[in-house]
Write a protein that holds these residues in place. Structure first.
Motif, PDB file in Angstrom:
ATOM      1  N   LEU A  29       0.023   2.604   5.268  1.00 13.45           N
ATOM      2  CA  LEU A  29      -1.280   3.256   5.418  1.00 13.45           C
ATOM      3  C   LEU A  29      -1.229   4.340   6.492  1.00 13.45           C
ATOM      4  CD1 LEU A  29      -3.556   0.146   5.152  1.00 13.45           C
ATOM      5  CD2 LEU A  29      -3.570   2.088   3.646  1.00 13.45           C
ATOM      6  N   VAL A  30      -0.574   4.024   7.610  1.00 13.69           N
ATOM      7  CA  VAL A  30      -0.487   5.017   8.685  1.00 13.69           C
ATOM      8  C   VAL A  30       0.392   6.176   8.241  1.00 13.69           C
ATOM      9  CG1 VAL A  30       0.115   5.351  11.092  1.00 13.69           C
ATOM     10  CG2 VAL A  30      -0.872   3.222  10.364  1.00 13.69           C
ATOM     11  N   PHE A  32       0.488   7.327   5.244  1.00 18.31           N
ATOM     12  CA  PHE A  32      -0.405   8.168   4.442  1.00 18.31           C
ATOM     13  C   PHE A  32      -1.275   9.046   5.328  1.00 18.31           C
ATOM     14  CE2 PHE A  32       0.088   5.908   0.366  1.00 18.31           C
ATOM     15  CZ  PHE A  32       0.105   7.021  -0.420  1.00 18.31           C
ATOM     16  N   MET A  33      -1.784   8.458   6.429  1.00 17.02           N
ATOM     17  CA  MET A  33      -2.626   9.257   7.327  1.00 17.02           C
ATOM     18  C   MET A  33      -1.830  10.415   7.901  1.00 17.02           C
ATOM     19  SD  MET A  33      -4.641   6.328   9.386  1.00 17.02           S
ATOM     20  CE  MET A  33      -5.204   4.877   8.551  1.00 17.02           C
ATOM     21  N   ALA A  70      -7.132  14.532  -2.282  1.00 15.65           N
ATOM     22  CA  ALA A  70      -7.996  13.405  -2.640  1.00 15.65           C
ATOM     23  C   ALA A  70      -7.369  12.584  -3.747  1.00 15.65           C
ATOM     24  CB  ALA A  70      -9.370  13.928  -3.052  1.00 15.65           C
ATOM     25  N   ALA A  71      -6.838  13.250  -4.784  1.00 12.59           N
ATOM     26  CA  ALA A  71      -6.203  12.522  -5.884  1.00 12.59           C
ATOM     27  C   ALA A  71      -4.991  11.747  -5.394  1.00 12.59           C
ATOM     28  CB  ALA A  71      -5.805  13.495  -6.986  1.00 12.59           C
ATOM     29  N   VAL A  73      -4.422  10.557  -2.385  1.00 10.77           N
ATOM     30  CA  VAL A  73      -4.816   9.390  -1.582  1.00 10.77           C
ATOM     31  C   VAL A  73      -5.299   8.268  -2.494  1.00 10.77           C
ATOM     32  CG1 VAL A  73      -6.598   8.575  -0.026  1.00 10.77           C
ATOM     33  CG2 VAL A  73      -5.298  10.573   0.543  1.00 10.77           C
ATOM     34  N   VAL A  74      -6.053   8.605  -3.538  1.00 12.88           N
ATOM     35  CA  VAL A  74      -6.569   7.571  -4.430  1.00 12.88           C
ATOM     36  C   VAL A  74      -5.421   6.823  -5.093  1.00 12.88           C
ATOM     37  CG1 VAL A  74      -7.773   7.240  -6.600  1.00 12.88           C
ATOM     38  CG2 VAL A  74      -8.800   8.633  -4.841  1.00 12.88           C
ATOM     39  N   VAL A  75      -4.467   7.562  -5.663  1.00 12.38           N
ATOM     40  CA  VAL A  75      -3.357   6.905  -6.350  1.00 12.38           C
ATOM     41  C   VAL A  75      -2.475   6.166  -5.359  1.00 12.38           C
ATOM     42  CG1 VAL A  75      -1.333   7.315  -7.762  1.00 12.38           C
ATOM     43  CG2 VAL A  75      -3.424   8.543  -8.229  1.00 12.38           C
ATOM     44  N   LEU A  77      -3.218   4.842  -2.413  1.00 13.13           N
ATOM     45  CA  LEU A  77      -3.815   3.608  -1.904  1.00 13.13           C
ATOM     46  C   LEU A  77      -3.847   2.533  -2.982  1.00 13.13           C
ATOM     47  CD1 LEU A  77      -6.656   4.881   0.401  1.00 13.13           C
ATOM     48  CD2 LEU A  77      -4.481   3.903   1.008  1.00 13.13           C
ATOM     49  N   ALA A  78      -4.002   2.932  -4.264  1.00  9.26           N
ATOM     50  CA  ALA A  78      -3.940   1.931  -5.335  1.00  9.26           C
ATOM     51  C   ALA A  78      -2.553   1.299  -5.389  1.00  9.26           C
ATOM     52  CB  ALA A  78      -4.287   2.577  -6.670  1.00  9.26           C
ATOM     53  N   ILE A  79      -1.513   2.109  -5.200  1.00 10.04           N
ATOM     54  CA  ILE A  79      -0.153   1.561  -5.194  1.00 10.04           C
ATOM     55  C   ILE A  79       0.010   0.600  -4.020  1.00 10.04           C
ATOM     56  CG2 ILE A  79       2.274   2.160  -4.886  1.00 10.04           C
ATOM     57  CD1 ILE A  79       1.739   4.713  -6.412  1.00 10.04           C
ATOM     58  N   VAL A  81      -2.292  -1.140  -2.537  1.00  6.83           N
ATOM     59  CA  VAL A  81      -3.032  -2.378  -2.817  1.00  6.83           C
ATOM     60  C   VAL A  81      -2.243  -3.244  -3.783  1.00  6.83           C
ATOM     61  CG1 VAL A  81      -5.085  -3.266  -3.953  1.00  6.83           C
ATOM     62  CG2 VAL A  81      -5.293  -1.445  -2.289  1.00  6.83           C
ATOM     63  N   MET A  84       0.695  -4.831  -1.897  1.00  9.53           N
ATOM     64  CA  MET A  84       0.285  -5.826  -0.909  1.00  9.53           C
ATOM     65  C   MET A  84      -0.201  -7.113  -1.568  1.00  9.53           C
ATOM     66  SD  MET A  84       0.522  -4.680   2.249  1.00  9.53           S
ATOM     67  CE  MET A  84       0.797  -3.145   3.086  1.00  9.53           C
TER      68      MET A  84
ATOM     69  N   LEU B  35      -7.957   9.846  13.012  1.00  8.88           N
ATOM     70  CA  LEU B  35      -7.871  10.804  11.897  1.00  8.88           C
ATOM     71  C   LEU B  35      -9.220  11.474  11.667  1.00  8.88           C
ATOM     72  CD1 LEU B  35      -6.031  11.954   9.722  1.00  8.88           C
ATOM     73  CD2 LEU B  35      -6.734  10.121   8.229  1.00  8.88           C
ATOM     74  N   ILE B  66     -12.274  10.134   2.218  1.00  7.27           N
ATOM     75  CA  ILE B  66     -10.879   9.699   2.262  1.00  7.27           C
ATOM     76  C   ILE B  66     -10.664   8.683   3.369  1.00  7.27           C
ATOM     77  CG2 ILE B  66      -8.562  10.523   2.749  1.00  7.27           C
ATOM     78  CD1 ILE B  66      -9.107  12.942   1.121  1.00  7.27           C
ATOM     79  N   LEU B  69     -12.130   5.466   2.525  1.00  8.64           N
ATOM     80  CA  LEU B  69     -11.247   4.767   1.580  1.00  8.64           C
ATOM     81  C   LEU B  69     -10.112   4.059   2.327  1.00  8.64           C
ATOM     82  CD1 LEU B  69     -11.131   4.523  -1.491  1.00  8.64           C
ATOM     83  CD2 LEU B  69      -9.536   6.406  -1.512  1.00  8.64           C
ATOM     84  N   PHE B  70      -9.535   4.755   3.315  1.00  8.90           N
ATOM     85  CA  PHE B  70      -8.502   4.128   4.139  1.00  8.90           C
ATOM     86  C   PHE B  70      -9.050   2.870   4.807  1.00  8.90           C
ATOM     87  CE2 PHE B  70      -6.083   8.193   4.301  1.00  8.90           C
ATOM     88  CZ  PHE B  70      -4.854   7.666   4.026  1.00  8.90           C
ATOM     89  N   LEU B  77      -7.125  -5.494   2.615  1.00  7.16           N
ATOM     90  CA  LEU B  77      -5.807  -6.103   2.682  1.00  7.16           C
ATOM     91  C   LEU B  77      -5.602  -6.879   3.963  1.00  7.16           C
ATOM     92  CD1 LEU B  77      -3.682  -3.168   1.329  1.00  7.16           C
ATOM     93  CD2 LEU B  77      -4.341  -5.222   0.136  1.00  7.16           C
ATOM     94  N   LEU B 159      -8.367  14.865 -11.469  1.00 10.87           N
ATOM     95  CA  LEU B 159      -9.179  13.843 -10.798  1.00 10.87           C
ATOM     96  C   LEU B 159      -9.461  12.680 -11.741  1.00 10.87           C
ATOM     97  CD1 LEU B 159     -11.643  15.930  -8.683  1.00 10.87           C
ATOM     98  CD2 LEU B 159      -9.921  14.371  -7.895  1.00 10.87           C
ATOM     99  N   ALA B 162      -6.374  10.594 -12.014  1.00  9.38           N
ATOM    100  CA  ALA B 162      -6.145   9.844 -10.780  1.00  9.38           C
ATOM    101  C   ALA B 162      -7.051   8.623 -10.700  1.00  9.38           C
ATOM    102  CB  ALA B 162      -6.372  10.754  -9.575  1.00  9.38           C
ATOM    103  N   MET B 169      -3.959   0.459 -11.712  1.00  6.11           N
ATOM    104  CA  MET B 169      -2.969  -0.118 -10.811  1.00  6.11           C
ATOM    105  C   MET B 169      -3.566  -1.172  -9.895  1.00  6.11           C
ATOM    106  SD  MET B 169      -0.220   2.578  -9.493  1.00  6.11           S
ATOM    107  CE  MET B 169      -1.313   3.935  -9.584  1.00  6.11           C
ATOM    108  N   ALA B 170      -4.788  -0.967  -9.453  1.00  9.19           N
ATOM    109  CA  ALA B 170      -5.373  -1.902  -8.494  1.00  9.19           C
ATOM    110  C   ALA B 170      -6.093  -3.052  -9.176  1.00  9.19           C
ATOM    111  CB  ALA B 170      -6.347  -1.168  -7.580  1.00  9.19           C
TER     112      ALA B 170
END
Lengths: 100, 217
Positions: A29-30, A32-33, A70-71, A73-75, A77-79, A81, A84, B35, B66, B69-70, B77, B159, B162, B169-170
């Motif tokens: 996660l970090v 990604f940031m 944005a796209a 980050v969405v994909v 973070l899904a990976i 999750v 984990m 951030l 974003i 979301l983080f 988790l 978008l 995505a 996936m989730a």
């Protein structure tokens, strides 16, 4: 007097900090940031040069970079999750299953 | 010192301290908060050079969507424990990372030093092609919806893809991994049985045996 060079120097500093963060940190996660930091550094360059060259194209590029970020980050973070869920508390170093 | 330069410097200090905080904060939640600080600083930098629309988008999309979301993922988790940075999977990775970061910085600064930026820095609210002064937002909209309209439409597709990919996936699948459903229309063909120039009978027999085993189980 503010010049575009100020923006480029600030952008270079933020980009380097983000690159070091991606290489040093182990939490996905970090990491990604830190990638977000690098993308924002690129946005700063675009905006500074759009102002310096008096061209709206730089701002249009920033718009598309934001959408792609944005796209991403969405994909991403899904990976994270999905991973984990399978293994608890994984760091980026533990995810070496695909090692050749 | 002009007000523009003063605003730039103040926001620059905010951006730099925030980005250092993202890298150095032990706790992922603290990194996310740093951030947000960085992204707000970048939004102010956008405002200094009159990119008003992008400054608003920066706050709404980055800081508002974003980073939240983080934070949601961190909360979901429970990965809020501090990481152990003493483990080094690759010997000497971290010192090398600092050397690499310094090298990137030096290279970028050398390029900036050598590059001459020609142009008239100034108001983006300059007279447009038709003569009247267009505000920044109008100029941006005109460019996106005329010259870049194809890229804009592709952005919509990106978008959508995505979001669908993230949901797939989730998604939580109950129990173990399910086998793929057996569709007769596909499995009846067999691979390479039609239009196959391979005359080796053994391979076809083995494939048929495999199909029968799959049906039995």
């Amino acid at each position: 007097m503010l010049t575009p060079t100020y923006y480029l120097v600030l952008s270079a500093l933020v980009f380097s900090i983000g690159a070091v963060g991606v290489l040093v940190r182990r939490n996905p996660l970090v990491m990604f940031m830190c990638v977000e930091l690098m993308l924002n550094a690129v946005n700063l360059t675009f905006i500074g040069l759009a102002w310096g060259l008096n061209d709206i194209g730089g701002q249009v590029s920033v718009f598309f970079v934001m959408v792609v970020a944005a796209a991403e980050v969405v994909v991403g973070l899904a990976i994270v999750v999905a991973i984990m869920r399978r293994r608890d508390g994984a760091t980026a170093d533990d995810l070496s299953v695909l090692r050749g | 010192m002009s007000l523009q330069l003063f605003s730039f410097l103040v926001a620059g200090v905010v951006v730099l301290t925030g980005s250092l905080g993202v890298v150095m904060a032990k706790h992922p939640v603290h990194a996310a908060l740093f951030l947000i600080q960085t992204l707000f600083g970048v939004a102010v930098e956008f405002l200094v050079v009159e990119a008003h629309f992008l400054a608003a988008i920066q706050v709404i999309v980055y800081a508002g969507a974003i980073v939240i979301l983080f934070l949601f993922v961190i909360m979901l988790l429970g990965v809020d424990n501090a990481e152990d940075l003493s483990v080094e999977p690759i010997i000497g990775q971290r010192p090398l990372a600092f050397v690499g970061g310094a090298a990137i910085l030096g290279l970028l600064l050398a390029i900036i030093n050598s590059a001459g930026i020609t142009g008239v820095p100034g108001n983006v609210d300059a007279p447009g092609p038709t003569g009247e002064v267009l505000p920044n937002v109008n100029q941006l909209a005109e460019s996106i919806f005329t010259e870049q309209v194809f890229a804009f439409e592709v952005t919509g597709i990106l978008l959508t893809v995505a979001v669908v990919g993230a949901v797939v996936m989730a998604r939580r699948i109950p129990g173990a991994l399910q086998p793929l459903p057996d569709i007769p229309a596909i499995s009846g063909f067999g691979f390479g049985s039609t239009g196959d120039t391979d005359t080796d009978g053994d391979a076809d027999a083995a494939m048929a045996a495999g199909d029968e085993q799959g049906d039995d189980s």
